[in-house]
Design an enzyme around this catalytic site. Structure first.
Site, short mmCIF file in Angstrom:
data_model
loop_
_atom_site.label_atom_id
_atom_site.label_comp_id
_atom_site.label_asym_id
_atom_site.label_seq_id
_atom_site.Cartn_x
_atom_site.Cartn_y
_atom_site.Cartn_z
N GLY A 23 36.78 17.53 -3.01
CA GLY A 23 35.84 18.68 -2.12
C GLY A 23 34.52 18.17 -2.72
CG LEU A 103 44.07 7.56 10.95
CD1 LEU A 103 44.48 6.69 11.49
CD2 LEU A 103 42.32 7.10 11.06
CG HIS A 120 32.18 6.55 7.41
ND1 HIS A 120 33.44 6.58 7.46
CD2 HIS A 120 31.67 5.51 7.44
CE1 HIS A 120 34.02 5.35 6.90
NE2 HIS A 120 32.35 4.90 6.65
CG ASP A 156 35.39 6.26 10.05
OD1 ASP A 156 34.90 7.21 9.47
OD2 ASP A 156 35.86 5.36 9.07
C1 GAR Z 1 33.06 11.54 0.70
O1 GAR Z 1 32.84 10.31 0.16
C2 GAR Z 1 33.76 11.17 2.24
O2 GAR Z 1 32.15 10.07 2.42
C3 GAR Z 1 34.51 10.08 2.27
O3 GAR Z 1 35.77 11.01 1.46
C4 GAR Z 1 34.89 11.65 -0.19
C5 GAR Z 1 35.43 12.71 -0.49
O4 GAR Z 1 34.55 13.25 -1.31
N1 GAR Z 1 35.13 9.94 3.54
C6 GAR Z 1 35.77 8.84 4.24
O5 GAR Z 1 35.73 8.26 3.80
C7 GAR Z 1 36.38 9.08 5.32
N2 GAR Z 1 35.92 7.92 6.01
P1 GAR Z 1 34.59 14.95 -1.27
O6 GAR Z 1 36.25 15.19 -1.36
O7 GAR Z 1 34.29 15.09 -2.63
O8 GAR Z 1 33.40 15.29 -0.66
#
Ligand code: GAR
Length: 225
Positions: A23, A103, A120, A156
Site C-alpha cells: 500500500g 482481475l 501500472h 491495464d
Molecule cells: C505498484 O508498483 C503498482 O504499480 C503495481 O503494484 C505495486 C503496488 O505497490 N500494480 C500492478 O502491477 C497492477 N498492474 P504498493 O502496494 O506499494 O502501492
C-alpha cells in the site's frame, strides 16, 4: 458580518483505494489527501487480503478499512458484487486501484467506467501485466516508467491520465528499476487523482484531455552522451 472561510469549489470526492499488498501508493494518496485543497478524501481502503500491509497503515491514519477475501466467493461475479456492496455502504463515488492484484469483471468495470483509475508500473501500452521491470530490462529500453489510467475491462487498458518516465541505468536490476519507478508512482498517482477530482482530466473518446495543462518540459534523452 465576517466573510465565510474560503472552501473548496465542490465537495470532496469520496474515494476508495483497493489494495492487495504494502500500500505505498495508497499511503501517497493519503498523504496528498491531507492537504486542505485536495479535491478528494480517502473514505475507505479495501483489500482482498486480510494480511495486506496497507490495511494497518490506513487504520493508523484513521481511515475505514474493509476486507473482501476473494477465496470466500465461488466466482468473480459474486466477489465483485461484495466489493460493490462495501463501496455502496461507504458512499464511495470513485475508486483507485493501487496494487490490487485481482482481475475485475466486465460488469464491475462498466459500472465504474470513468470513475475508476489504476496505477501500472510501465509506460503503457508497453508491458501490460506482471514483471514489467524485468521485461523492460530484457527489451533494452532506455526509458521505463509508470502510468495512471482510467480502467477498462482489458487488463491495464484505458485512457491514460499521467505518465512518468525514468532512465534505465547500466547497473540496474529489476529491483533497482522498480524502486526508481515506484518513487514516480507516488508522484503521479496523487497528481492524477487531483486532476480528476478538479474536473480537469476529461475522457474524450478513449483519450484524456487535460484542461489547463501546465508548461511542458523539453524532451529527454538517455544516455546523455
Ligand atoms: C505498484 O508498483 C503498482 O504499480 C503495481 O503494484 C505495486 C503496488 O505497490 N500494480 C500492478 O502491477 C497492477 N498492474 P504498493 O502496494 O506499494 O502501492
Amino acid at each position: 458580518m465576517a466573510d465565510a472561510a474560503p472552501g473548496p469549489q465542490r465537495p470532496k470526492l469520496r474515494v476508495a483505494v483497493l489494495i492487495s499488498g504494502g500500500g505505498s501508493n495508497m499511503a501517497a494518496l493519503l498523504g496528498a489527501a491531507a492537504a486542505a485543497d485536495f479535491p478528494a478524501e480517502i473514505a475507505l481502503v479495501l483489500s482482498n487480503r486480510a494480511d495486506a500491509g496497507g490495511l494497518a497503515k490506513a487504520a493508523a491514519a484513521g481511515v475505514a478499512t474493509a476486507v473482501v477475501d476473494h477465496r470466500a466467493f465461488p466466482d468473480r461475479d459474486s466477489f465483485d458484487a461484495a466489493i460493490d456492496a462495501e463501496l455502496a455502504r461507504h458512499g464511495i463515488e470513485f475508486v483507485c486501484l493501487a496494487g490490487f492484484m485481482r482481475l475485475l469483471t466486465e460488469g464491475f468495470t462498466d459500472r465504474w467506467r470513468d470513475r475508476m483509475i489504476n496505477v501500472h508500473p510501465s509506460l503503457l501500452p508497453l508491458f501490460k501485466g506482471l514483471h514489467t521491470h524485468q521485461r523492460a530490462l530484457d527489451a533494452g529500453v532506455r526509458f521505463h516508467g509508470c502510468t495512471v489510467h482510467f480502467v477498462r475491462f482489458g487488463m491495464d487498458e484505458g485512457p491514460i491520465i499521467v505518465q512518468a518516465a525514468v532512465p534505465v541505468l547500466a547497473g540496474d536490476d529489476a529491483d533497482s528499476l522498480a524502486a526508481r519507478v515506484l518513487a514516480m508512482e507516488h508522484k503521479i498517482y496523487p497528481l492524477a487523482l487531483r486532476l480528476v477530482g478538479e474536473g480537469r482530466a476529461v475522457v474524450d473518446g478513449e483519450r484524456v484531455r487535460i484542461e489547463g495543462e501546465g508548461a511542458a518540459p523539453g524532451g529527454m534523452l538517455w544516455p546523455a552522451g
